[in-house]
Design a protein around this motif. Structure first.
Motif, PDB file in Angstrom:
ATOM      1  N   THR A  90     -17.933   6.875 -43.506  1.00 54.16           N
ATOM      2  CA  THR A  90     -19.089   6.021 -43.755  1.00 54.16           C
ATOM      3  C   THR A  90     -19.329   5.270 -42.447  1.00 54.16           C
ATOM      4  O   THR A  90     -18.661   5.569 -41.456  1.00 54.16           O
ATOM      5  N   THR A  91     -20.261   4.350 -42.430  1.00 57.06           N
ATOM      6  CA  THR A  91     -20.568   3.695 -41.152  1.00 57.06           C
ATOM      7  C   THR A  91     -19.402   2.838 -40.669  1.00 57.06           C
ATOM      8  O   THR A  91     -18.545   2.410 -41.449  1.00 57.06           O
ATOM      9  N   GLU A  94     -19.372  -0.358 -42.608  1.00 55.46           N
ATOM     10  CA  GLU A  94     -18.746  -0.305 -43.937  1.00 55.46           C
ATOM     11  C   GLU A  94     -17.229  -0.159 -43.856  1.00 55.46           C
ATOM     12  O   GLU A  94     -16.497  -0.668 -44.706  1.00 55.46           O
ATOM     13  N   ASN A  95     -16.756   0.541 -42.839  1.00 55.43           N
ATOM     14  CA  ASN A  95     -15.310   0.660 -42.645  1.00 55.43           C
ATOM     15  C   ASN A  95     -14.665  -0.712 -42.473  1.00 55.43           C
ATOM     16  O   ASN A  95     -13.603  -0.978 -43.016  1.00 55.43           O
ATOM     17  N   ALA A  97     -16.080  -3.592 -43.318  1.00 54.60           N
ATOM     18  CA  ALA A  97     -16.401  -4.460 -44.460  1.00 54.60           C
ATOM     19  C   ALA A  97     -15.523  -4.186 -45.686  1.00 54.60           C
ATOM     20  O   ALA A  97     -15.417  -5.032 -46.583  1.00 54.60           O
ATOM     21  N   ALA A  98     -14.865  -2.995 -45.706  1.00 51.74           N
ATOM     22  CA  ALA A  98     -14.160  -2.550 -46.920  1.00 51.74           C
ATOM     23  C   ALA A  98     -13.234  -3.616 -47.515  1.00 51.74           C
ATOM     24  O   ALA A  98     -13.293  -3.893 -48.716  1.00 51.74           O
ATOM     25  N   ARG A 101     -15.129  -6.552 -49.192  1.00 48.21           N
ATOM     26  CA  ARG A 101     -15.824  -6.262 -50.452  1.00 48.21           C
ATOM     27  C   ARG A 101     -14.876  -6.426 -51.642  1.00 48.21           C
ATOM     28  O   ARG A 101     -15.254  -7.005 -52.659  1.00 48.21           O
ATOM     29  N   GLU A 107     -22.519 -11.207 -49.463  1.00 45.03           N
ATOM     30  CA  GLU A 107     -23.046 -10.255 -48.474  1.00 45.03           C
ATOM     31  C   GLU A 107     -23.307 -10.944 -47.128  1.00 45.03           C
ATOM     32  O   GLU A 107     -23.023 -10.380 -46.067  1.00 45.03           O
TER      33      GLU A 107
END
Ligand code: ATP
Ligand code: MG
Length: 238
Positions: A90-91, A94-95, A97-98, A101, A107
């Protein structure tokens, strides 16, 4: 403070760690060096709660981490970086942010944290690239950012530069120094590279056959090895 006391680990008949004692101080960069198979990764995996000790214990700020009932929160206070960078398809954003989350962060807070981490690792302009298309050194920096973005008190790195070329290695070493200096993060890393230990660590421990033969500053270990096995390992004697 991390206090490891009389820690042993057996896999079947194979006693991999034999009564390890070690104290790592807050804010310290501590390097574990030693021959292949001596138990370095096993030690890190026990500290990261990926393995349980056969006997002995690991205390972080006085809490026996394997006996504690809130293992998830203890685990969340630590970051771990593996020899082979683990990135998801994934981007880059996102890596990183994992880990935020799953903590249920807003957000807006995630955006600002991830942005800061990407700036730190020098990949702010790659936020939207798929992480699997990065170079090995860039992937490892993403793995470091993911571990770091959650503000761990302790960052564990198992051979973080083993697969990298000299320039990518220097990048990661700079990053390790900055993390330690700017965030005060305590770091324990393993390395095959004695010179890396010397360049980075405040103190280092030489693991031989499942126990620390010597713990001290790099200068002490290189100039005053306390046993023949340490001397042989640091190359003073063949
Ligand atoms: P290297 O420098 O090659 O990474 P290391 O010092 O990290 O070596 P470990 O990976 O901790 O060594 O392994 C120490 C010993 O424990 C090895 O003999 C290994 O085969 C054994 N070992 C590690 N994990 C397991 C496991 N899950 N099951 C059985 N044996 C294991
Ligand atoms: Mg290892």
């Amino acid at each position: 403070m991390i206090e490891i006391t009389e820690l042993s680990k057996r896999f079947g008949a194979n006693e991999v760690l034999r009564g390890v004692d070690l104290t790592v101080r807050d804010g310290e960069i501590f390097a574990v060096i030693g021959p292949s198979g001596s138990g370095k990764s096993t030690l890190l995996r026990i500290v990261n709660l990926l393995e349980t000790p056969s006997s002995g214990c690991v205390r972080i700020d006085g809490t026996d981490i394997h006996a504690a009932d809130r293992q998830i929160s203890i685990r969340r206070g630590m970051g771990m970086v593996f020899q082979k960078p683990v990135v998801f398809s994934t981007t880059v954003f996102e890596n990183v942010a994992a880990g935020l989350r799953i903590r249920g962060m807003s957000e807006a807070a995630i955006r600002s944290r991830v942005k800061e981490a990407l700036e730190l690792i020098g990949l702010a302009d790659r936020a939207e690239q798929n992480a699997r298309t990065l170079s090995g050194g860039e992937m490892q920096r993403v793995a470091v950012a993911r571990a770091l973005v959650t503000d761990p008190v302790l960052l564990l790195m198992d051979e973080p530069t083993a697969n990298l070329d000299p320039i990518a290695t220097e990048n990661i070493e700079d990053l390790i120094r900055r993390i330690n200096r700017d965030y005060g993060t305590t770091l324990i890393l393993t390395t095959h590279d004695l010179l890396q230990g010397q360049r980075l660590a405040h103190r280092m421990g030489v693991m031989i056959e499942g126990g620390f033969a010597q713990v001290g500053t790099p200068r002490e270990i290189f100039s005053e090895p306390n046993t023949r096995s340490v001397a042989r390992f640091v190359g003073m004697e063949n």
